[in-house]
Motif scaffolding. Structure first.
Motif, PDB file in Angstrom:
ATOM      1  N   VAL A 150       0.821  -1.217   0.000  1.00 58.46           N
ATOM      2  CA  VAL A 150       0.000   0.000   0.000  1.00 58.46           C
ATOM      3  C   VAL A 150       0.853   1.264   0.000  1.00 58.46           C
ATOM      4  O   VAL A 150       0.338   2.365   0.182  1.00 58.46           O
ATOM      5  N   ALA A 151       2.156   1.097  -0.193  1.00 59.46           N
ATOM      6  CA  ALA A 151       3.070   2.237  -0.148  1.00 59.46           C
ATOM      7  C   ALA A 151       2.711   3.287  -1.190  1.00 59.46           C
ATOM      8  O   ALA A 151       2.347   2.967  -2.326  1.00 59.46           O
ATOM      9  N   SER A 152       2.804   4.546  -0.772  1.00 56.64           N
ATOM     10  CA  SER A 152       2.512   5.663  -1.660  1.00 56.64           C
ATOM     11  C   SER A 152       3.306   6.876  -1.185  1.00 56.64           C
ATOM     12  O   SER A 152       3.464   7.089   0.013  1.00 56.64           O
ATOM     13  N   SER A 153       3.797   7.644  -2.119  1.00 54.84           N
ATOM     14  CA  SER A 153       4.601   8.817  -1.766  1.00 54.84           C
ATOM     15  C   SER A 153       3.774   9.870  -1.023  1.00 54.84           C
ATOM     16  O   SER A 153       4.319  10.695  -0.294  1.00 54.84           O
ATOM     17  N   SER A 154       2.459   9.832  -1.189  1.00 55.80           N
ATOM     18  CA  SER A 154       1.596  10.829  -0.549  1.00 55.80           C
ATOM     19  C   SER A 154       0.989  10.350   0.767  1.00 55.80           C
ATOM     20  O   SER A 154       0.314  11.113   1.453  1.00 55.80           O
ATOM     21  N   ALA A 155       1.229   9.087   1.128  1.00 50.29           N
ATOM     22  CA  ALA A 155       0.621   8.523   2.334  1.00 50.29           C
ATOM     23  C   ALA A 155       1.503   8.743   3.557  1.00 50.29           C
ATOM     24  O   ALA A 155       2.718   8.562   3.498  1.00 50.29           O
ATOM     25  N   ASP A 156       0.884   9.143   4.673  1.00 50.40           N
ATOM     26  CA  ASP A 156       1.634   9.262   5.916  1.00 50.40           C
ATOM     27  C   ASP A 156       1.552   7.944   6.675  1.00 50.40           C
ATOM     28  O   ASP A 156       0.962   6.964   6.208  1.00 50.40           O
ATOM     29  N   CYS A 157       2.143   7.907   7.866  1.00 53.31           N
ATOM     30  CA  CYS A 157       2.232   6.675   8.641  1.00 53.31           C
ATOM     31  C   CYS A 157       0.856   6.098   8.961  1.00 53.31           C
ATOM     32  O   CYS A 157       0.602   4.904   8.762  1.00 53.31           O
ATOM     33  N   ARG A 183      -3.439   1.996   8.255  1.00 47.96           N
ATOM     34  CA  ARG A 183      -4.869   1.749   8.030  1.00 47.96           C
ATOM     35  C   ARG A 183      -5.078   0.922   6.766  1.00 47.96           C
ATOM     36  O   ARG A 183      -5.817  -0.079   6.770  1.00 47.96           O
ATOM     37  N   ASN A 184      -4.418   1.294   5.662  1.00 48.84           N
ATOM     38  CA  ASN A 184      -4.573   0.564   4.412  1.00 48.84           C
ATOM     39  C   ASN A 184      -3.993  -0.835   4.505  1.00 48.84           C
ATOM     40  O   ASN A 184      -4.546  -1.778   3.946  1.00 48.84           O
TER      41      ASN A 184
END
Length: 205
Positions: free
Chosen positions: A186-193, A198-199
């Motif tokens: 679920v890694a994404s450059s815009s996602a925080d911890c 959660r994802n």
């Protein structure tokens, strides 16, 4: 017994929060479902707590809603389920979802939770079904915590959210390799911890 805390959030480090109440800082561990609903750092929060005393450790577990604490207390009464496993269970599934899974005897859904094998899942279905009969029928009817939006706090976002997310999942009972795999999915450059955790928990179910 410490049953409830009202104070200011000083730090948020999933799955733990540091809450200052009357000049005392309390370290409280919360299920991720509850952690998502916390206000931002510097704001006031009310957390329902369960105090656990162990040899060499005193631990506080916190919950946003009373029904989550009730379920936690019922879970730790089950043979083989301690506070850490109960916290992991409530991090991977909401109170309402857990009740439905038990009532429908959905063993396959329960074994996907960290630390829950087939035997533990079967024990949960049998024992928790009996325990639910003694609880109020509308105990778990309030708004599902899945519907509560994330409280995003840019000031506490880690420099490496993926590493922090993996560490949080490991703290919840997942094996390091499994936690890394879940986060990488679920890694994404815009996602925080918090978003990564959660994802990752959602994809595990």
């Amino acid at each position: 017994m410490i049953g409830c805390l009202r104070g200011i959030i000083l730090e948020k480090q999933p799955p733990q929060v540091l809450l200052e109440a009357h000049g005392v800082g309390y370290e409280v561990q919360l299920p991720m479902k509850c952690f998502y609903a916390l206000p931002e750092t510097g704001q006031e929060a009310v957390i329902f707590t369960h105090f656990v005393v162990r040899e060499g450790a005193q631990l506080l577990f916190g919950f946003i809603h009373k029904q989550e604490r009730v379920l936690f207390r019922e879970l730790i009464k089950v043979n083989g389920v301690g506070p850490k496993l109960a916290l992991a269970i409530l991090s991977g599934i909401s109170a309402q979802q857990f009740v439905r899974a038990v009532e429908r005897q959905e063993i396959n859904a329960l074994v996907k939770l960290p630390g829950v094998g087939k035997k533990t899942a079967e024990r949960l279905v049998v024992e928790m079904n009996d325990r639910f009969k003694g609880l109020s029928g509308d105990l778990f009817s309030p708004q599902d915590v899945d519907d509560i939006p994330l409280a995003i706090d840019a000031q506490v976002n880690p420099a490496d959210p993926e590493s922090e997310a993996v560490a949080a999942l490991v703290a919840l009972g997942y094996k390091p390799q499994e936690a890394s795999r879940m986060v990488s999915k679920v890694a994404s450059s815009s996602a925080d911890c918090e978003m990564l955790i959660r994802n990752a928990l959602r994809t595990a179910l």
